[in-house]
Design an enzyme around this catalytic site. Structure first.
Site, PDB file in Angstrom:
ATOM      1  N   ALA A 277       0.856  -1.550  -0.184  1.00  0.00           N
ATOM      2  CA  ALA A 277      -0.147  -0.141   0.104  1.00  0.00           C
ATOM      3  C   ALA A 277       0.764   1.314  -0.067  1.00  0.00           C
ATOM      4  O   ALA A 277       0.479   2.035  -1.190  1.00  0.00           O
ATOM      5  CB  ALA A 277      -0.997  -0.535   1.442  1.00  0.00           C
TER       6      ALA A 277
ATOM      7  N   GLY B 295       0.772 -16.431   0.366  1.00  0.00           N
ATOM      8  CA  GLY B 295      -0.388 -16.840  -0.028  1.00  0.00           C
ATOM      9  C   GLY B 295      -0.474 -16.445  -1.995  1.00  0.00           C
ATOM     10  O   GLY B 295      -0.624 -17.344  -3.037  1.00  0.00           O
TER      11      GLY B 295
ATOM     12  N   ARG C  84     -12.087 -18.123   6.940  1.00  0.00           N
ATOM     13  CA  ARG C  84     -10.832 -17.848   7.783  1.00  0.00           C
ATOM     14  C   ARG C  84     -11.499 -18.816   9.013  1.00  0.00           C
ATOM     15  O   ARG C  84     -11.153 -18.929  10.205  1.00  0.00           O
ATOM     16  CB  ARG C  84      -9.589 -17.639   7.634  1.00  0.00           C
ATOM     17  CG  ARG C  84      -8.809 -17.394   6.827  1.00  0.00           C
ATOM     18  CD  ARG C  84      -8.201 -16.682   6.923  1.00  0.00           C
ATOM     19  NE  ARG C  84      -6.585 -16.365   5.582  1.00  0.00           N
ATOM     20  CZ  ARG C  84      -5.596 -16.101   5.137  1.00  0.00           C
ATOM     21  NH1 ARG C  84      -6.154 -14.197   5.206  1.00  0.00           N
ATOM     22  NH2 ARG C  84      -5.076 -15.928   4.103  1.00  0.00           N
TER      23      ARG C  84
ATOM     24  N   HIS D  53      -3.346 -12.528  13.504  1.00  0.00           N
ATOM     25  CA  HIS D  53      -3.146 -12.965  11.324  1.00  0.00           C
ATOM     26  C   HIS D  53      -2.898 -10.915  11.257  1.00  0.00           C
ATOM     27  O   HIS D  53      -1.984 -10.400  10.529  1.00  0.00           O
ATOM     28  CB  HIS D  53      -3.665 -13.537  11.150  1.00  0.00           C
ATOM     29  CG  HIS D  53      -2.779 -14.313   9.349  1.00  0.00           C
ATOM     30  ND1 HIS D  53      -1.354 -14.009   9.491  1.00  0.00           N
ATOM     31  CD2 HIS D  53      -4.028 -13.575   8.306  1.00  0.00           C
ATOM     32  CE1 HIS D  53      -1.548 -13.855   7.572  1.00  0.00           C
ATOM     33  NE2 HIS D  53      -3.022 -13.862   7.003  1.00  0.00           N
TER      34      HIS D  53
ATOM     35  N   ARG E 238     -11.806 -10.675   6.977  1.00  0.00           N
ATOM     36  CA  ARG E 238     -11.329 -10.890   5.400  1.00  0.00           C
ATOM     37  C   ARG E 238     -11.007 -12.100   4.829  1.00  0.00           C
ATOM     38  O   ARG E 238     -10.736 -13.271   4.672  1.00  0.00           O
ATOM     39  CB  ARG E 238      -9.962 -10.600   5.610  1.00  0.00           C
ATOM     40  CG  ARG E 238      -8.399  -9.540   4.266  1.00  0.00           C
ATOM     41  CD  ARG E 238      -7.602  -9.725   4.009  1.00  0.00           C
ATOM     42  NE  ARG E 238      -6.687 -10.128   4.665  1.00  0.00           N
ATOM     43  CZ  ARG E 238      -5.642 -10.813   4.833  1.00  0.00           C
ATOM     44  NH1 ARG E 238      -5.858 -11.644   3.277  1.00  0.00           N
ATOM     45  NH2 ARG E 238      -5.227 -12.202   5.653  1.00  0.00           N
TER      46      ARG E 238
END
Length: 636
Positions: free
Chosen positions: A27, A60, A295, A356, A391
Site C-alpha cells: 500500500a 499465498g 478463515r 494474523h 477478510r
C-alpha cells in the site's frame, strides 16, 4: 483534534514534502509511486528497512478475477460471504472491478508472477474462494516478489526514503488540517532522534497491530502505530474487534511467543487436509468447502476440535504432495518447517490459530480519506469496508494496491495538497505550481505538464546525506515543533508490552466472553492508571512509544468487543454464540476524546457514512462499554 500526543522531545530537524507516506508495504510503496508520478514531492518513512514490512511475509498471493470464466461479480460474492454481512458493498465492488487492472499495472512495474505451461498467470484457490483466482510468485513467496518489484521502482524513481523511523504524531495547522508528522529515526544516516516531515498530505500505510497478542504472524514492528496516531489526532476507527486469527500457523509449543511461521492457506488450496492426532478430517461436514471454508470458520473448527480433545494443536497433512511439489510450490514453508525439526514431506504439520490480520482500522472513504482533513490511510491500517467481519483470503494485497492508487489520485486532485500550497507552518510555503489531474502508472515517466513541480531537494534514493541533498533540512520553529500539538501522554515501560500481550491473548483472543473481556478491560485500565503516575512513567524511547501505542489500540479493541454482543465473523463471543443481524449488522465506530476516554457509536447500516469531520462526542464512562442500542438486561 484530541490535544493528545506521545511524550517525546521536540523535533531537532525537519524536511519538507508534498506527501509523506508512512509504511513501505504494497500500500505505502504503491501510493508513493503514484504520487511521485503525479509530480508530487514524496517522502517515504518506514520503521525498519524499506522491504521489511508485512507484505514480504505474504505467502499465498493476490486475489483478482484474472482467470477464464471468473468475473468480478463472482469475486464480489465470495468476499461478501466471507465478510459475514458487514462488508460495504460499494467498497467491495470497487476492489473487485479495479483489481484486475491494478494487478496488471503491478506486473508492468516489474512484479513477476508464476506462469502455467501456456504462459498465463498460474492461479490457485484459497479459503472462501469458489474459483482459482490467487496469483502467486516464487511458489509461496508472493509478498517478497511484490516487495522486491516495488522497492526497485521506488529506488529507480529516486523517492526520498527515511528508514529506521518510528512515526510519533500528526502535525496540524491552525485550521486542524494535516501539516505533517513527527518521527524518531533510530540512529541511521543524517537524521537521528526526533524530527518532523512537513507536508499537507499524510498517507498512513503502517500495517497491522498483531503484536497486541502473544502469538502472531505479524513482524515485531506491527505495534498499531498508525491506528494509535490516528486516534490521538481525532480520527475515527472502526471494526477493530474483528481480528482474524489465521487457522494454520506452525505450532512451536505452548510457551512460544512473538512472530510465528505461517503455513499458507494455499497449502490447503492445493489439497492439504486438516486432521486431528488420530488422522481424522474434522472439517468435513462443518462447511461445504471443508478445509477451504472462510478463515473464521476454519479457525473455529480447529479450536472446537482442540477443546473436544483437550489438545493444544491440530495437524495439516500434505504428505501426499511429495517432495517435488513441496520443493517447487512451497519452498519457503518447507524451509521454515524443517528449520523447526518438522518435515512436511514425511510428517503432518502441527498447527494452531494465531493473530494474523486486523479487518478494522482507521475509517476511510473510497479514496482513503479519513475524518481528519489531509490524513489518508490504506492497507491493513485502514478500514475501507471491504473486509467486513472477516477478510477473504488474499484480498489484503489487492486492497492495498487498489486503494493506494485511489489515494494518489485524490491527493493529486486536492488543491490543498498541490505543490506550493505549504503546510500552514511558517517557512514552509513554496511557489504555486499546478498538479496533473491524474497519476500515471507506476514506473512511467512523470507528467510534463507546464508548471508541474520538478523533484526538489527531497528527491533521492536511500539514506539522505547533506552532500546528496543540500538544503534538505529546514530550520524548525522556536518552539521546536512547527505545527499544532497537544499535551503528552505518559509512557509505558518495556515490560508492560508483554503484560498487554498476555492480557489480550487471554481475554480477547480467538474465544471471548463478557467475563474475559471485562477482565481484560480492567487490567488494561490498571496499566493506564499506573502510567499516569509520573514516578512510574517511562522515559521517551522506541520501546516506550510502542508499548504505549499497544495499550491504546488494545483498549479500543476490547471496548468494541465488549459492545458487540453477538458472534460474527472472526469476533467469537462464547456467551453470545449467535449472529444477530437485527441489532448488529452495522459497524462500531470509536474515537478518543480529549479527556482520553473512548466514545463508541454504531452506524445505521452496514455501509459506512461519509468521512466528513464530526462534532466532538461526549466521553464514555471509562469502566463501562458504550451500549449503542437499547439497553439489555445486565449479564451475569
Amino acid at each position: 483534534m484530541t490535544g493528545i500526543r506521545l511524550n517525546a522531545p521536540a523535533p531537532g530537524w525537519a524536511i519538507e514534502a508534498d506527501v509523506v507516506v508512512v509504511g513501505s508495504g504494497v500500500a505505502g510503496l504503491t501510493a508513493a509511486l503514484r504520487c511521485t508520478a503525479a509530480g508530487l514531492r514524496t517522502a517515504v518513512v518506514t520503521k525498519a528497512l524499506l522491504d521489511d514490512g508485512s507484505t514480504r511475509w505474504a505467502q499465498g498471493g493476490i486475489a483478482a478475477a484474472l482467470g477464464d470464466g471468473d468475473t468480478p461479480e463472482q469475486h464480489l460474492e465470495d468476499t461478501l460471504v466471507a465478510g459475514a454481512g458487514l462488508c460495504d458493498e460499494e467498497a467491495v465492488r470497487t476492489l473487485v472491478t479495479e483489481g484486475p487492472d491494478a494487478v496488471r499495472r503491478l506486473i508492468a512495474t516489474g512484479a513477476q508472477f508464476d506462469l502455467d505451461a501456456d504462459g498465463d498467470i498460474a492461479l490457485t484457490r484459497e479459503g472462501g474462494h469458489h474459483r482459482r483466482r490467487i496469483a502467486h510468485a516464487g511458489g509461496d513467496a508472493t509478498g517478497a516478489e511484490i516487495s522486491r518489484a516495488l522497492v526497485t521502482a521506488i529506488r529507480d524513481r529516486a523517492v526520498r526514503i527515511i528508514e529506521h523511523a518510528l512515526v510519533l504524531d500528526l502535525l496540524t495547522d491552525e485550521d486542524g488540517r494535516t501539516a505533517g508528522i513527527t518521527l524518531h529515526v533510530m540512529g541511521e544516516g543524517q537524521h537521528d532522534g526526533v524530527g518532523a516531515v512537513h507536508a499537507p498530505a499524510v498517507v498512513l500505510a503502517t500495517g497491522g497491530m498483531g503484536q497486541v497478542f502473544s502469538a502472531t504472524t505479524n513482524p515485531s514492528v506491527s505495534t498499531g502505530d498508525g491506528v494509535a496516531l490516528a486516534l490521538r489526532a481525532g480520527a475515527e476507527v472502526s471494526d477493530l474487534e474483528f481480528v482474524q486469527f489465521h487457522p494454520t500457523v506452525l505450532w512451536l509449543g505452548p510457551e512460544s511467543e512473538g512472530q510465528q511461521p505461517l503455513v499458507s492457506e494455499a497449502v490447503r488450496g492445493e489439497g492439504a487436509h486438516l486432521v486431528d492426532a488420530s488422522g481424522t478430517r474434522f472439517m468435513i461436514g462443518r462447511h461445504e468447502l471443508a478445509e477451504l471454508a472462510p478463515r473464521d470458520i476454519v479457525a473455529k473448527g480447529i479450536m472446537r476440535r482442540m477443546q473436544e480433545q483437550g489438545a493444544d494443536h491440530m495437524f495439516l497433512d500434505a504428505r501426499h504432495f511429495g517432495a517435488e511439489m513441496w520443493e517447487t510450490r512451497f519452498p519457503t514453508i518447507l524451509a521454515a518447517c524443517r528449520s523447526h525439526g518438522i518435515d512436511p514431506v514425511t510428517d503432518p504439520i502441527p498447527v494452531a490459530p494465531a493473530a494474523h490480520y486486523a479487518s478494522g482500522g482507521i475509517r476511510t472513504d473510497l479514496h482513503g480519506r479519513t475524518t481528519v482533513p489531509g490524513l489518508y490511510a490504506c492497507g491493513e491500517v485502514a478500514c475501507t469496508g471491504v473486509h467486513g467481519a472477516n477478510r477473504l483470503a488474499s484480498n489484503s494485497l489487492l486492497e492495498g494496491l487498489v486503494f493506494a492508487e485511489r489515494i494518489a489520485t485524490a491527493i493529486a486532485t486536492d488543491p490543498a495538497s498541490a505543490p506550493g500550497t505549504g503546510t500552514g507552518i511558517p517557512g514552509t510555503e513554496r511557489p504555486a505550481a499546478p498538479v496533473p489531474a491524474t497519476a500515471a502508472v507506476p514506473g512511467a515517466e512523470p507528467p510534463t505538464a507546464a508548471g508541474a513541480a520538478a523533484p526538489g531537494p527531497l528527491a533521492g534514493a536511500g539514506r539522505p546525506s547533506d552532500a546528496e541533498h543540500p538544503g534538505a533540512l529546514s530550520p524548525v520553529d522556536p518552539e521546536g515543533w512547527g505545527g499544532r500539538v497537544g499535551e503528552p501522554v505518559h509512557l509505558l515501560a518495556l515490560e508492560t508490552r508483554h503484560e498487554i500481550q498476555r492480557i489480550m491473548t487471554a481475554g480477547a483472543g480467538v474465544l471471548r466472553s463478557a467475563e474475559s473481556l471485562a477482565e481484560a478491560a480492567g487490567r488494561l485500565a490498571r496499566i493506564e492508571h499506573d502510567a499516569s503516575d509520573e514516578r512510574k512513567s517511562a522515559e521517551p524511547g522506541v520501546e516506550a512509544w510502542e508499548a504505549t501505542n499497544l495499550l491504546l489500540v488494545s483498549r479500543v479493541l476490547v471496548a468494541a468487543a465488549r459492545a458487540r454482543e453477538e458472534t460474527r465473523g472472526c469476533h467469537w463471543r462464547e456467551d453470545r454464540p449467535d449472529r444477530d443481524d437485527v441489532e448488529w449488522r452495522r459497524h462500531l465506530v470509536v474515537r478518543l476524546t480529549p479527556d482520553r476516554t473512548l466514545a463508541v457509536r454504531r452506524t445505521d447500516t452496514a455501509a459506512f457514512p461519509p468521512v466528513a469531520p464530526v462534532a466532538p462526542v461526549a466521553p464514555a464512562t471509562p469502566a463501562t462499554p458504550v451500549t449503542p442500542h437499547a439497553p439489555r438486561e445486565p449479564q451475569p
